[in-house]
Every structure is written in structure tokens, then in C-alpha cells.
Design a protein around this motif. Structure first.
Motif, short mmCIF file in Angstrom:
data_model
loop_
_atom_site.label_atom_id
_atom_site.label_comp_id
_atom_site.label_asym_id
_atom_site.label_seq_id
_atom_site.Cartn_x
_atom_site.Cartn_y
_atom_site.Cartn_z
N ALA A 283 99.93 -57.41 32.67
CA ALA A 283 98.61 -57.78 33.14
C ALA A 283 98.53 -57.48 34.63
CB ALA A 283 98.33 -59.26 32.88
N GLN B 245 93.96 -62.33 35.13
CA GLN B 245 93.65 -61.46 34.01
C GLN B 245 94.45 -61.85 32.78
OE1 GLN B 245 91.15 -59.07 33.86
NE2 GLN B 245 91.67 -59.35 31.69
N ARG C 213 92.76 -64.78 31.18
CA ARG C 213 91.56 -64.35 30.44
C ARG C 213 91.95 -63.76 29.09
NH1 ARG C 213 90.36 -61.96 35.53
NH2 ARG C 213 88.88 -63.23 36.74
N ASP C 214 92.96 -62.90 29.09
CA ASP C 214 93.39 -62.27 27.85
C ASP C 214 93.91 -63.30 26.85
OD1 ASP C 214 92.71 -59.88 29.01
OD2 ASP C 214 94.77 -59.26 29.46
#
Length: 426
Positions: A390, A395, A398-399
Motif C-alpha cells: 500500500a 490507503q 481504506r482497502d
């Protein structure tokens, strides 16, 4: 950056350029600067010197909590810091103020002149200077690296020394074998000064005992002079003084029972009462050790997904994290991991593999010695962990929450990463 922190930050930035090597183990430069400063290391309140591979910070935090409950004023020195350098220097119970920090840093810089000295050495001298000039009852000094040649190892006659568990780490500086590393850690032992020794592998204990015998330094050792365990969820400590039946440590993880035992052995030697011993295990605070994040942008980003943060970074720390995860019922965790390029990545990740749903490898922001995320990802897959990379921790979060409605998240692998998380997350 706020105006009020620019003074010390500017001086610290200049200090980074004083020596070409980040780590260069010798005490010669320390002795030279301390002599020019008037030997502040000789004017410290009674010193408790702590070395070891894992558990130094937690053990120090518990000793401090116990001493402070007993009414003592306590200096404390630790490294590295997480969010701000000021965390390294605690004067009589309070983090050093900006004006005071700037003054002692600038004094050390001026007195040192253009002579070579490492960042850790000159900042340790600044801490010793501040400690010597501020009244207190005890000084807790945590070793930075090793012990024998560590910059903190300049106190000729500490009140007590402590050796937490010794394991393999920093081989490039301390030796390839457990015996060699134990010998470096035991370098804090001083003639005739008692030493509290935590649970050790036999090979490490044999080295510590040999050095202690040569120095006539009495050992107060786990399994011989004191015992600690968990019974019905409570902590039970036993030594020649008697038995303590205490609540479990507030710091998370089964390994904290052992750390608490080491701290309690030190406190009992120093003569504090049962109330202070209980405060040691219930009041200690030590961030980034299986710390549950409760607020901030990352917590908001995760929605309802819980986030834990841990700064462990070697195989023993990986085993401790795994033991903690084993006590946390629920689905496997999504792990966000960033490490330094000097660490045994597979050794750290292998213990936590059974508890990991998926690993998201990241670079440590702003760290020149970060291990590339792709290398961390490859090491994770070699350990049997499903892994990806990532671009940032945010991020990765979020994933994770986009793909798992019941996600639980652990951010780990480095104190430097943990520090960035605590700083950026408020």
C-alpha cells in the motif's frame, strides 16, 4: 511545526551532522564531552540502569509508576522517541520543557564545538546535564543499544542495574550469537552493584552470571530469587519478602506479566510498599505497545474497525505480539507493516502469521533506512501470509475496510512507524 518547538528541533537537526556514522559504539567521545561539562554523570540522583533486548521501556515505565506512587520524584531517559524528542527526557515526573531542552542542547553543542560526536551521545549528555541540575530521588536510564559501550554506561556506581530478556537483535553491532549479545548487555554490571535479571535463555543467563561473579555483583534473578505468574487472571509475584496478589498489568499482552515481575523485583529491592507495587502494574503508561487507538483521522477512516499499534520489530517482539493476539478472540487481523532494512523481517512476521488475514506492506514515511514495501511483502508471503503493498497506512486502512466489514487492524513493525502514526493521528 509550531514556533515553540523550532528551537530544539533546529538544534537537533544540526546535531545529526556532527558525526558521519549514526551508530559508532565507543565511550571516548562521551567521556570527553562530559569532562568539559563538569561531569554531570557524577551528580545524578541514584541511578537505576536498564538494559536488555525487549521490555526495557515497559519495565522502566512500571518502575517509574511504582516509585512515583511511593512519593518519589523520578527522572527517566528513554529512546527512541515516538512523536517528539521531549519524550526521551522526563524531569522529576514531567516531560522536559521546550526552553529547558533548547538550553541544555545548545550548551552541549557549544561545549562540544566541532569535535565528532554521535547524535545519541550528545543528546544523552544533554539529558544527564538536565538530570544533574534538577532535584529528584531517582534516575532511570534506559540503554539505547547494547550496554557495555552504550552512551548511558557512564555512571560508575548506580543504585541498581536491571537486565530485561536478551534475544537476537542488532547483530551488526552486538555480535551474532546470543552469548555475545548477552555479554554486551551485561556490560552495565558494576562491581558490587546488585542486578535484577529477568527471565533469560540459559545461554544468556550463563554469560550474565559469569560477568556478575567476576564483578562480585549480586544477582536477583527470575526463577531463583523471585517468581511471577498468572493465576485466575491476576498477577502473582513471590520473593523472599513474601507474596503479592495484584491485578493484571494495564499494558496489554502476556509478556507484560514477565516485565511486571522484573519491575516488581526492582521495586521490592528499593523498599517500596504493596500499594506502590500495585501502582506499578496498574498505572504504567507506555505508548505503541499493543496500544488501542481511540481517536484521530486514522480511527475515523477505519469507521468501526478497531486499530492496535505496536512498535515491536524483532523475532522476540513478534512472538510477544503473537501471544497477545492469541488472547484476543475474534477474526484474524489485517496487519499493516513497515520495517527498517536492518531487521529480521521474516523472524518478526513468522510468529504472527497464524493470526493474520492479510498483510499490507508500507514504507516508513520519511525514514531513509525503511525496508521497501515490496521486500516486506515478499518476506510475508514466504512466511505463508497473504500480502500486498500500500502506498500509505491510510490507503491500507481504506482497502481493508472496503473489503472486510468485520475487520480488525494491527499496525506494527517499527517504533519509527509507530511514532509517525502517533504524530500524524494526533
Amino acid at each position: 511545526m509550531t514556533t515553540e518547538t523550532q528551537g530544539s528541533d533546529a538544534i537537533l537537526a544540526r546535531m545529526m551532522a556532527l558525526h558521519p556514522k549514526i551508530i559508532d559504539l565507543t565511550l571516548d567521545r562521551m567521556w570527553r564531552l562530559l569532562a568539559r561539562l563538569g561531569h554531570p554523570e557524577r551528580d545524578l540522583p541514584p541511578v537505576i540502569h536498564i538494559a536488555g533486548t525487549n521490555g526495557k521501556g515497559s519495565t522502566q515505565a512500571m518502575i517509574r509508576a511504582g516509585l512515583e506512587q511511593a512519593g518519589h520524584r523520578v527522572h527517566a531517559y528513554t529512546s527512541p522517541h515516538l512523536a517528539r524528542f521531549h519524550e526521551r527526557i522526563r524531569l522529576a515526573g514531567t516531560l522536559i520543557e521546550e526552553d529547558h531542552l533548547t538550553a541544555v542542547l545548545d550548551e552541549c553543542r557549544r561545549v562540544n564545538g566541532d569535535d565528532n560526536i554521535t547524535y545519541f551521545e550528545i543528546t544523552t549528555c544533554a539529558a544527564l546535564l538536565a538530570f544533574a541540575r534538577t532535584p529528584a530521588d531517582y534516575t532511570l536510564l534506559e540503554v539505547g543499544l547494547g550496554g557495555r559501550l552504550d552512551a548511558t554506561n557512564v555512571v560508575e556506581q548506580p543504585r541498581l542495574t536491571v537486565i530485561t530478556p536478551v534475544s537476537i537483535d542488532h547483530q551488526q553491532y552486538l555480535g551474532e550469537t546470543l552469548a555475545e549479545i548477552a555479554g554486551e548487555k551485561a556490560g552495565i554490571l558494576k562491581r558490587g552493584v546488585p542486578c535484577i535479571v529477568a527471565r533469560q535463555d540459559d545461554g544468556a543467563m550463563e554469560v550474565i552470571e559469569k560477568i556478575a561473579a567476576r564483578l562480585s555483583a549480586p544477582l536477583i534473578a527470575h526463577g531463583q530469587h523471585w517468581h511471577v505468574g498468572r493465576e485466575h487472571g491476576r498477577l502473582v509475584f513471590q520473593d523472599e519478602t513474601g507474596l503479592l496478589d495484584l491485578p493484571p498489568p494495564i499494558l496489554a499482552g502476556p509478556h507484560q506479566f514477565d516485565n511486571a515481575g522484573t519491575a516488581l523485583a526492582a521495586l521490592r529491592y528499593l523498599g517500596v510498599d504493596a500499594a506502590a507495587c500495585e501502582a506499578a502494574v496498574t498505572d504504567a503508561q507506555w505508548p505503541a505497545r499493543m496500544q488501542r487507538l481511540s481517536h484521530g483521522p486514522l480511527v475515523d477512516l477505519a469507521g468501526g474497525a478497531p486499530i492496535w499499534l505496536d512498535g515491536g520489530h524483532n523475532p522476540a517482539a513478534g512472538a510477544a505480539v503473537a501471544a497477545t493476539l492469541a488472547t484476543m478472540p475474534g477474526p484474524k487481523l489485517h496487519v499493516i507493516c513497515g520495517m527498517l532494512n536492518t531487521k529480521d523481517v521474516a523472524g518478526f512476521l513468522r510468529p504472527i502469521a497464524p493470526h493474520t488475514a492479510r498483510l499490507y506492506a508500507v514504507d516508513i514515511p520519511g525514514e531513509t533506512n525503511t525496508l521497501p514495501a515490496e521486500t516486506t511483502r515478499a518476506a510475508a508471503e514466504q512466511c505463508g501470509i497473504s500480502a500486498t503493498t500500500a502506498s500509505t497506512v491510510a490507503q491500507a486502512i481504506r482497502d481493508i475496510v472496503a473489503t472486510d466489514a468485520e475487520a480488525r487492524i494491527l499496525i506494527c513493525g517499527s517504533l519509527y512507524l509507530a511514532g509517525r502514526i502517533l504524530s500524524d493521528n494526533g
